[in-house]
Design a protein around this motif. Structure first.
Motif, short mmCIF file in Angstrom:
data_model
loop_
_atom_site.label_atom_id
_atom_site.label_comp_id
_atom_site.label_asym_id
_atom_site.label_seq_id
_atom_site.Cartn_x
_atom_site.Cartn_y
_atom_site.Cartn_z
N PHE B 225 9.98 22.73 -16.07
CA PHE B 225 9.52 22.39 -17.41
C PHE B 225 8.62 21.16 -17.33
CE2 PHE B 225 11.26 20.98 -21.81
CZ PHE B 225 10.06 21.30 -22.38
N ALA B 226 9.10 20.14 -16.60
CA ALA B 226 8.32 18.91 -16.44
C ALA B 226 6.98 19.21 -15.78
CB ALA B 226 9.10 17.90 -15.61
N ALA B 227 7.00 20.08 -14.77
CA ALA B 227 5.75 20.42 -14.08
C ALA B 227 4.78 21.11 -15.03
CB ALA B 227 6.06 21.31 -12.89
N ALA B 228 5.33 22.04 -15.84
CA ALA B 228 4.48 22.76 -16.78
C ALA B 228 3.87 21.79 -17.79
CB ALA B 228 5.29 23.84 -17.49
N MET B 229 4.68 20.82 -18.24
CA MET B 229 4.21 19.79 -19.16
C MET B 229 3.10 18.96 -18.53
SD MET B 229 5.71 18.85 -22.08
CE MET B 229 6.80 19.78 -23.04
N LEU B 230 3.36 18.56 -17.28
CA LEU B 230 2.43 17.68 -16.57
C LEU B 230 1.06 18.33 -16.50
CD1 LEU B 230 2.37 15.04 -14.94
CD2 LEU B 230 3.02 16.33 -12.93
N GLY B 231 1.05 19.63 -16.21
CA GLY B 231 -0.23 20.33 -16.08
C GLY B 231 -0.81 20.71 -17.42
N GLY B 232 0.01 20.73 -18.46
CA GLY B 232 -0.46 21.19 -19.76
C GLY B 232 0.20 22.51 -20.06
N MET B 233 1.02 22.51 -21.12
CA MET B 233 1.84 23.68 -21.44
C MET B 233 0.95 24.90 -21.66
SD MET B 233 5.03 23.40 -21.60
CE MET B 233 6.24 24.68 -21.74
N GLY B 234 1.35 26.03 -21.06
CA GLY B 234 0.67 27.28 -21.34
C GLY B 234 -0.54 27.54 -20.46
N ASN B 235 -0.80 26.67 -19.51
CA ASN B 235 -1.96 26.86 -18.65
C ASN B 235 -1.50 27.14 -17.22
OD1 ASN B 235 -4.15 26.36 -16.92
ND2 ASN B 235 -5.13 25.09 -18.46
N PRO B 236 -1.76 28.37 -16.69
CA PRO B 236 -1.28 28.71 -15.34
C PRO B 236 -1.83 27.77 -14.28
CG PRO B 236 -2.10 30.65 -16.49
CD PRO B 236 -2.46 29.48 -17.34
N LYS B 237 -3.11 27.38 -14.40
CA LYS B 237 -3.68 26.43 -13.44
C LYS B 237 -2.90 25.13 -13.50
CE LYS B 237 -7.91 26.54 -14.61
NZ LYS B 237 -9.24 26.32 -15.08
N GLY B 238 -2.58 24.70 -14.72
CA GLY B 238 -1.82 23.47 -14.92
C GLY B 238 -0.43 23.59 -14.32
N ALA B 239 0.19 24.78 -14.46
CA ALA B 239 1.53 24.97 -13.91
C ALA B 239 1.51 24.80 -12.40
CB ALA B 239 2.06 26.35 -14.29
N LEU B 240 0.52 25.40 -11.75
CA LEU B 240 0.42 25.30 -10.29
C LEU B 240 0.18 23.85 -9.89
CD1 LEU B 240 0.29 26.99 -7.64
CD2 LEU B 240 -2.19 26.88 -7.85
N ALA B 241 -0.82 23.21 -10.51
CA ALA B 241 -1.15 21.83 -10.16
C ALA B 241 0.02 20.90 -10.49
CB ALA B 241 -2.41 21.39 -10.90
N GLY B 242 0.61 21.09 -11.67
CA GLY B 242 1.73 20.24 -12.08
C GLY B 242 2.90 20.36 -11.12
N GLY B 243 3.22 21.58 -10.72
CA GLY B 243 4.33 21.79 -9.79
C GLY B 243 4.09 21.10 -8.46
N LEU B 244 2.90 21.34 -7.88
CA LEU B 244 2.59 20.75 -6.57
C LEU B 244 2.56 19.22 -6.67
CD1 LEU B 244 -0.14 23.21 -5.26
CD2 LEU B 244 2.26 23.07 -4.61
N LEU B 245 1.95 18.70 -7.73
CA LEU B 245 1.89 17.24 -7.92
C LEU B 245 3.28 16.64 -8.02
CD1 LEU B 245 -0.99 16.42 -10.43
CD2 LEU B 245 -0.68 15.55 -8.11
N LEU B 246 4.13 17.30 -8.82
CA LEU B 246 5.49 16.78 -9.01
C LEU B 246 6.23 16.74 -7.68
CD1 LEU B 246 7.45 15.78 -11.13
CD2 LEU B 246 8.22 18.12 -11.46
#
Lengths: 318, 290
Positions: B225-246
């Motif tokens: 959830f935090a990763a998805a938030m970090l990248g921007g909710m609802g954005n698959p690119k954001g989910a990937l980047a947020g997850g890896l960054l976290l």
């Protein structure tokens, strides 16, 4: 709500509190009752934040943790009386809520949820990691409040369970009285207005960030005092009091009973506190049943138990 | 330098798991505006079912397939039984419903399976690979590769296939999608099945490294959830980047500052991002309609 209805609500709860002990088969039930009241106190605080002002917090257990550990730490390290430690905990919680509230409360919906959740997890993490001070995940003991021995000296002998049942009942009644008064006050009306629509509230001159912050700080103090009482009555505390699951339990109690109503929230706290006691026979199925209840109530009684029941009764009456 | 490389490898491995959970979040959020707190339970189910079918004597790939299939069915059931009936409920109610569902699934798993920790054998051995002055387990490459593959697969699905575009249309405007003849009910079912399958896949891939137990879901759901938030909710690119960054943040904190507080730093970073960019790194700015 008129002034009379406020006193009717308080009298109903006080009457239930007084009558209930006559049905207790053993002294153990005083303990359970005391626990119900403590949980209800923090839930009444959440009613102000969630029910009045329409915000959400998934991290309120963090404040309960601060209140609890204030009572555990301040007497041993600062030499304060536990009763003063309750105030100190409430003060720290209020200051912290004031500090983090402003940036956090700009957020909405899920974002607000995750921000408060992050706060709660940070608090519980500090509590379980600073072993030297807090004893880590194993927890630490909490000194006695000392009030009971004072009563004993005055010639009034009561058991620990009875004492905490009485004290928590009084504190809860005060908490409910404050919450009901707030509902009718200008601040309470402002909270309900911004719950309806922030933009509309702003256009009629309500200082939206300020009112939100007030609701957040008040509910934090409720949670903190409840945490303190819990720590003192158990004589022992672990970081779980500040954990994510405790926050979820608090919100669930509030929403289960009916987050818009103080009475409903008290009912919700009672049900969810009693449930594990009833389910000890089927300890294996406790989580299963708890999860199921949460889902079913939200689907079939979205406004919570009490408001739905009241609505049904009124519908029949007309 | 070698130590840094080592931290980066372990960060990317953990981050890939967070990314998979976050991608699952994103799909359901896009389709239904629901943040599914039970997402972590899909990972747990994926791992647990694979372990138990594998120990019952089935070959590993078949066990994994069964796990992914069963978890998808659970995802679909979650949508039909808990989310659909509460359509239009306020955010607080939806949060409680999905948290309730996650507690329910956890309770069921602890009865159906057990409370022990389990592991699976690594897919391609336990011989560490030396790379850039550090070592990485072959299983880590499976996890990272899996996350990238899922991301590319989703990207192609949503941009190149008619079904994928129909899901996006449903997410964007349900009524309009219905009017042009899209079966929106099926699209919702598909989204939940897909999301659960991705979660289960993450569980299968990571179990050889981190073990699986009935209660691993909560932490994963929060991180995802935090990763998805970090990248921007609802954005698959954001989910990937947020997850890896976290994952990287956590690994670097554990390596250089304090392993006890690695998870704290993750949440501090998220709070900071929310304060500075309330929509996340890749999220679009939204204005509220009055």
């Amino acid at each position: 709500m008129t002034c009379r209805r406020k006193w009717i609500q308080i009298s109903i709860i006080a009457a239930i509190m007084l009558v209930l002990p006559f049905f207790f088969p053993s002294g153990y039930y005083y303990r359970v009752g005391a626990l119900v009241f403590v949980n209800a106190l923090s839930v009444v605080g959440l009613v102000i934040l969630v029910g009045y002002a329409g915000q959400i917090s998934l991290g309120h257990a963090g404040f309960a943790g601060i209140g609890a550990y204030a009572c555990a730490l301040a007497p041993t390290h600062l030499g304060l009386h536990p009763a003063v430690a309750i105030l100190l905990g409430a003060l720290i919680s209020a200051a912290l809520a004031l500090l983090i509230g402003r940036p956090i409360l700009r957020l909405k919906g899920y974002y607000l949820g995750v921000a408060t959740l992050g706060f709660g997890i940070l608090v519980s993490m500090v509590l379980s990691n600073e072993r030297a001070l807090t004893g880590g995940p194993d927890g630490m003991s909490v000194p006695d409040l000392g009030l009971r021995s004072l009563l004993r000296d005055m010639g009034w002998r009561i058991s620990g369970g009875e004492f905490w049942y009485g004290l928590n009942a009084v504190v809860l009644l005060i908490g409910i009285w404050i919450a009901l008064n707030l509902y009718q006050s200008a601040t309470g009306r402002a909270m309900r207005a911004l719950h309806g629509s922030e933009v509309a509230a702003q256009t009629v001159g309500i200082d939206v960030p300020r009112i939100k912050l007030q609701a957040f700080v008040i509910s934090a103090v409720y949670a903190s005092v409840a945490g303190s009482l819990l720590a003192l009555q158990n004589g022992f505390i672990t970081p779980e009091v500040a954990g994510f699951m405790h926050s979820v339990e608090m919100v669930t109690m509030a929403v289960l009973g009916g987050v818009g109503s103080v009475l409903g929230a008290t009912l919700g706290a009672a049900i969810l506190t009693l449930l594990p006691q009833v389910l000890t026979v089927f300890a294996e199925y406790e989580q299963l049943v708890l999860g199921l209840i949460m889902v079913l109530v939200m689907i079939f009684l979205p406004r919570g138990l009490l408001p739905s029941i009241v609505a049904k009764l009124r519908g029949r009456g007309e | 330098m070698d130590a840094l490389m080592q931290f980066i490898f372990s960060g990317l491995t953990v981050g890939a798991v967070y990314a998979l959970v976050a991608l699952g979040f994103t799909i359901i959020y896009n389709a239904s505006d629901v943040v599914n707190f039970a997402q972590g339970e899909f990972v747990m189910l994926g791992g647990m079912i694979t372990v138990f079918t594998f120990e019952a004597g089935l070959p590993l790939p078949l066990a994994a397939l069964i796990a992914i299939f069963v978890t998808s069915a659970v995802g679909v059931a979650l949508n039909k039984l808990a989310i659909e009936p509460a359509r239009g409920a306020p955010v607080v109610s939806l949060i409680i419903i999905t948290i309730g569902a996650s507690i329910f699934i956890r309770g069921a798993a602890q009865i159906v399976f057990d409370k022990q920790l389990h592991r699976l054998p690594s897919f391609s051995g336990d011989e560490p690979i030396h790379m850039l002055g550090a070592t990485i387990l072959p299983q880590s490459l499976w996890v990272i590769g899996g996350a990238l593959l899922v991301f590319v697969g989703l990207y192609l699905f949503f941009t190149r296939t008619l079904t994928g575009k129909a899901v996006l249309a449903t997410a964007n405007n349900r009524l309009a999608a219905q009017l042009v003849g899209i079966n929106t009910g099926f699209m919702m079912t598909l989204s939940f099945a897909l999301s659960a399958a991705i979660g289960a896949l993450a569980g299968v891939l990571v179990t050889p490294i981190t073990l699986v137990g009935y209660d691993i879901g909560v932490a994963l759901a929060l991180k995802g959830f935090a990763a998805a938030m970090l990248g921007g909710m609802g954005n698959p690119k954001g989910a990937l980047a947020g997850g890896l960054l976290l994952g990287l943040f956590e690994a670097l904190t554990a390596g250089y500052i304090s392993s006890q507080y690695k998870e704290a730093v993750a949440f501090i970073v998220i709070l900071a991002v929310l304060f500075v960019m309330p929509q996340g790194i890749f999220g679009e700015k939204k204005t509220e309609r009055v």
